[in-house]
Each structure stands twice: as structure tokens, then as C-alpha cells.
Design a protein around this motif. Structure first.
Motif, mmCIF file in Angstrom:
data_model
loop_
_atom_site.group_PDB
_atom_site.id
_atom_site.type_symbol
_atom_site.label_atom_id
_atom_site.label_comp_id
_atom_site.label_asym_id
_atom_site.label_seq_id
_atom_site.Cartn_x
_atom_site.Cartn_y
_atom_site.Cartn_z
ATOM 1 N N GLU A 154 1.571 -1.687 -0.834
ATOM 2 C CA GLU A 154 1.158 -2.986 -1.364
ATOM 3 C C GLU A 154 -0.198 -3.384 -0.810
ATOM 4 N N SER A 155 -0.644 -4.572 -1.170
ATOM 5 C CA SER A 155 -1.960 -5.059 -0.769
ATOM 6 C C SER A 155 -2.008 -5.313 0.742
ATOM 7 N N PHE A 156 -3.220 -5.587 1.226
ATOM 8 C CA PHE A 156 -3.418 -5.861 2.656
ATOM 9 C C PHE A 156 -2.547 -7.020 3.112
ATOM 10 N N ASP A 157 -2.532 -8.098 2.333
ATOM 11 C CA ASP A 157 -1.791 -9.300 2.728
ATOM 12 C C ASP A 157 -0.306 -9.027 2.887
ATOM 13 N N ASN A 158 0.259 -8.190 2.026
ATOM 14 C CA ASN A 158 1.696 -7.893 2.099
ATOM 15 C C ASN A 158 2.011 -6.796 3.098
ATOM 16 N N LEU B 50 -11.741 -6.073 3.725
ATOM 17 C CA LEU B 50 -10.313 -6.266 3.451
ATOM 18 C C LEU B 50 -9.965 -5.856 2.022
ATOM 19 N N ASN B 51 -10.864 -6.121 1.079
ATOM 20 C CA ASN B 51 -10.614 -5.722 -0.309
ATOM 21 C C ASN B 51 -10.587 -4.203 -0.455
ATOM 22 N N CYS C 146 -7.315 -2.363 -1.867
ATOM 23 C CA CYS C 146 -7.372 -1.560 -3.097
ATOM 24 C C CYS C 146 -7.003 -0.109 -2.832
ATOM 25 N N ASP C 147 -7.468 0.429 -1.715
ATOM 26 C CA ASP C 147 -7.144 1.828 -1.395
ATOM 27 C C ASP C 147 -5.651 2.025 -1.184
ATOM 28 N N ILE C 148 -5.018 1.068 -0.485
ATOM 29 C CA ILE C 148 -3.579 1.187 -0.237
ATOM 30 C C ILE C 148 -2.799 1.125 -1.552
ATOM 31 N N LEU D 187 -0.645 4.076 8.166
ATOM 32 C CA LEU D 187 -0.187 2.686 8.141
ATOM 33 C C LEU D 187 0.635 2.362 9.387
ATOM 34 N N LYS D 188 1.431 3.318 9.840
ATOM 35 C CA LYS D 188 2.207 3.101 11.066
ATOM 36 C C LYS D 188 1.281 2.907 12.260
ATOM 37 N N LYS D 189 0.225 3.716 12.336
ATOM 38 C CA LYS D 189 -0.741 3.574 13.435
ATOM 39 C C LYS D 189 -1.437 2.216 13.367
ATOM 40 N N ALA D 190 -1.756 1.772 12.157
ATOM 41 C CA ALA D 190 -2.417 0.473 12.003
ATOM 42 C C ALA D 190 -1.497 -0.666 12.409
#
Length: 397
Positions: free
Chosen positions: A12-16, A105-106, A110-112, A130-133
Motif C-alpha cells: 500500500e501507500s506510504f501513509d498506510n 514520500l510520493n 508510488c514505488d511500493i 519494508l521490514k528493515k524500514a
């Protein structure tokens, strides 16, 4: 039965995806929204106005301790003051650079989302990063809470102890300082309660900022690592799975575009986070030295100063780790491109593309604080040595 045409997408998006970091940016007034820049500037000024009694008292206290040659209380004050100045700098910097922050952030968002359309190998690679982030996000969610709450909690515990065990209990301020307008009545009601409330609220205001900006650095650099590793993955798959020259050429063309986008994203990150990285270097070095000096003077490991020193060390260590990871991924890409099985598809244009990518990948992906300090594990060791040298210099005066 209900027909659901919308397929559930795991990415999903960065926010989610990074909710804690997003909440931190929102509550700390740094979420990059162009439409409310003026409102955020107004709120920033209101925050300064609300905290003005404490800020004025802080400045007065620093002047008082300098005039009295009270190095102990001056360093105690500076250790807290530079955190406040760091917060003020970060909020104003993010507001004034909303466009740069928003683009970063965009890009991540978008990449995710685009990963949902990729193959299983790319999805596994993205899930790993994503886990590392999220580890970086978790660190900057918990660490500020521990550090920020120690001041009002410690003051509260001390006052509870004083009221239970002593006939004449002493009141403990959130941060002990001189009050210019009420010098003799700072522990009297309602002055004490007012300053305790304002100082406590100030601690709460500081917390989300670290999760928002510092956490976004960990997330963005980890995402850059994913983009770099994905380029190597694309090139390998191109030579292994292509059935003809046209397919190989198309896949290599896509890999080159992804590589260029990754390099451009690196430049955007360096441009936006560079000033912040320089400030972090100065702040953490000073904090460690000041808190070591505090413990040297009182000749004991005071919990407040120990926590502050550990937080300062981690504040330097975490960015160094995530920046070093990007440099390592860039070096790994060179090896991966060199080792692609080009002999399976001896296509001149594809081999030339690999050579061009190798040339571009030779440039080290390092993060610097405005070109002054380079963020890697060597810098972390240097900061530790510099902080100790500053500590010995202070104690010798």
C-alpha cells in the motif's frame, strides 16, 4: 453474495505502510502538504509563543550560568537546549522544503504500490526491505518516548518520594532553571504548576518530530536500497529469462531506466537530508560530551544523564547504519552487474548497456552532511572519539 471487483493488494501507500511515521509527521507539523503551508507556519509561530515563558527562562538561565561561571549547570542547560533548537530547526526546515519532502514520500509511495504489479521475486525483495524500514520506524517511535517522558516522570517520582518520606518536601521542576520574573517564588503555586504544565507539554510536542523526520530518513534510505537491489535483479532476470534479442533489449532498457531513477532518488535524498545530517552530527557530539561531564561532576551514573547519553549515541548510530547500508548496496550492485551471465545471450547492445550501468554504479552512494561529514560507521567511531575528547577538555578546565 457480494462481488468484490477490487483485489486486495499487499503493498500500500506510504501513509498506510508506515503509519507511525505518518502520524509523527502530522502531529509534529512537518507532513509535506502544499495546501496548508501557511497554516503550518502559523502553528509553528503559535508553538513558539506558547513555549515563550520556558524559552525566555532558558535563555536567561544560560546567561546567568555564564556570568556565574557555572559550567555544570550551563552544560546541563545546553544538553536540553540543543534538543529544543534541533526541534525548531527541523520543523521550520521541513515546512520551507515541503516540495522536496513531498517528492521523496510520493516516490516511495508510488514505488511500493507499483510492486503489486511485479513478479513474486520482486515482491519478496520489497517485503524484505519494508521490514528493515519498519525497524527504523520502530526505533524512532520508542526512543523519543523513553527520552521525552523521563523528564516529567522523573520529576513526578521525586516529588512523590519527597511528600511520602520528608516533612518538608521539595518540588522538582521538569527541567531546573532560573525564572527571571519570579526568582523567589518559582516553587510557589500557581507559578510552579504553570511551568510544570508548559514544560510537560513541551516534552510531548518534541516526541512525534523524531518519529516523523528521523524515521522518514530510515524509510527513504531503505527504499533506495530496494531500488538498487531491484536493478541487479532486473539485469539478472533479463539475461536468464529472455527468449530473443528484442526481449533482452527491452528488459535491459527498463533496467537502465530503473537504475537512473534510483540514482536520481539518491540525489533527492542527499539534497533534502544533507543539512539535517550535519545538524545531527553537531548535536549528538555535544550531547554525549555534556552528559559525560554531568556524570563526571556528580560522580555517579545518574539515570537521566545515562539515558540522555545513550539516546545521543543511538541518534548518531542509526543514521550511520542506514546510510552505510545504501553504500554497501551500491557496491554490491557493481559486483552483481559484473557477474551477470552475459555469455548466455551474447548480444552486443545488451553487453554495452551493462558496461554503461557498471560505469554509473562505480560512483559511491554516500550520504554527507552538506559535504562536510560522510555518514558511515567510521563517522560513528569518530563521533565517539570526538565526544570523549570534548569531555576530557571540559573536565580539565
Amino acid at each position: 453474495m457480494e462481488n468484490t471487483n477490487s483485489e486486495i493488494k499487499p503493498f500500500e501507500s506510504f501513509d498506510n505502510t508506515f503509519k507511525y511515521c505518518t502520524y509523527g509527521m502530522v502531529f509534529s507539523n512537518i507532513y509535506p502538504n502544499k495546501s496548508n503551508m501557511k497554516k503550518r507556519l502559523y502553528f509553528y509561530c503559535f508553538t513558539l509563543l506558547f513555549a515563550s515563558p520556558c524559552l525566555i527562562s532558558y535563555a536567561y538561565s544560560c546567561r546567568f550560568y555564564i556570568m556565574a561561571h557555572d559550567i555544570f549547570n550551563l552544560t546541563r542547560h545546553l544538553a536540553v537546549g540543543i534538543i529544543i533548537l534541533l526541534y525548531l530547526f527541523k520543523v521550520l526546515y521541513c515546512i520551507l522544503n515541503t516540495n522536496k519532502f513531498e517528492n521523496i514520500l510520493n516516490t516511495v509511495s508510488c514505488d511500493i504500490i507499483d510492486v503489486n504489479e511485479l513478479d513474486d521475486g520482486a515482491k519478496k525483495l520489497c517485503a524484505f526491505f519494508l521490514k528493515k524500514a519498519k525497524v527504523g520506524q520502530l526505533v524512532w517511535s520508542l526512543l523519543p518516548i523513553v527520552i521525552g517522558f523521563q523528564f516529567p516522570v522523573y520529576a513526578g517520582i521525586v516529588m512523590i518520594h519527597e511528600n511520602i518520606w520528608k516533612d518538608y518536601p521539595h518540588r522538582e521542576m521538569v527541567h531546573e532553571m532560573e525564572l527571571p520574573f519570579v526568582k523567589r517564588s518559582k516553587f510557589d503555586s500557581p507559578v510552579f504548576e504553570l511551568f510544570f504544565f508548559v514544560s510537560g507539554i513541551g516534552c510531548l510536542i518534541l516526541l512525534p518530530n523524531f518519529c516523523g523526520l528521523d524515521g522518514s530518513f530510515c524509510i527513504s534510505t531503505t527504499h533506495l536500497g530496494f531500488k538498487i537491489k531491484y536493478v541487479g535483479y532486473l539485469v539478472l532476470k533479463a539475461f536468464e529469462d529472455s527468449n530473443d534479442s528484442l526481449e533482452l533489449h527491452a528488459k535491459m532498457k527498463h533496467a537502465i531506466k530503473c537504475h537512473q531513477k534510483a540514482l536520481q532518488f539518491y540525489k533527492e535524498l542527499q539534497d533534502f537530508y544533507g543539512p539535517w545530517l550535519l545538524v545531527i552530527f553537531i548535536v549528538t557530539s555535544s550531547l554525549i560530551a555534556f552528559n559525560l561531564y554531568q556524570m563526571y561532576i556528580i560522580q555517579q551514573l545518574h539515570p537521566k544523564y545515562v539515558l540522555f547519553a545513550v539516546a545521543a549515541v543511538l541518534h548518531m548510530y542509526v543514521p550511520c547504519v542506514y546510510a552505510s547500508n545504501v553504500t554497501e548496496f551500491g557496491e554490491d550492485l557493481v559486483v552483481e552487474l559484473y557477474n551477470v551471465p552475459w555469455e548466455r545471450k551474447f548480444e552486443i547492445s545488451a553487453i554495452k548497456s551493462v558496461i554503461i550501468m557498471l560505469a554509473n554504479a562505480q560512483r559511491p552512494l554516500v550520504f554527507t552532511g552538506c559535504g562536510i561529514v560522510t555518514y558511515n560507521m567510521e563517522l560513528f567511531i569518530t563521533v565517539m572519539k570526538t565526544a570523549y575528547s570534548s569531555y576530557t577538555l571540559i573536565t580539565s578546565t
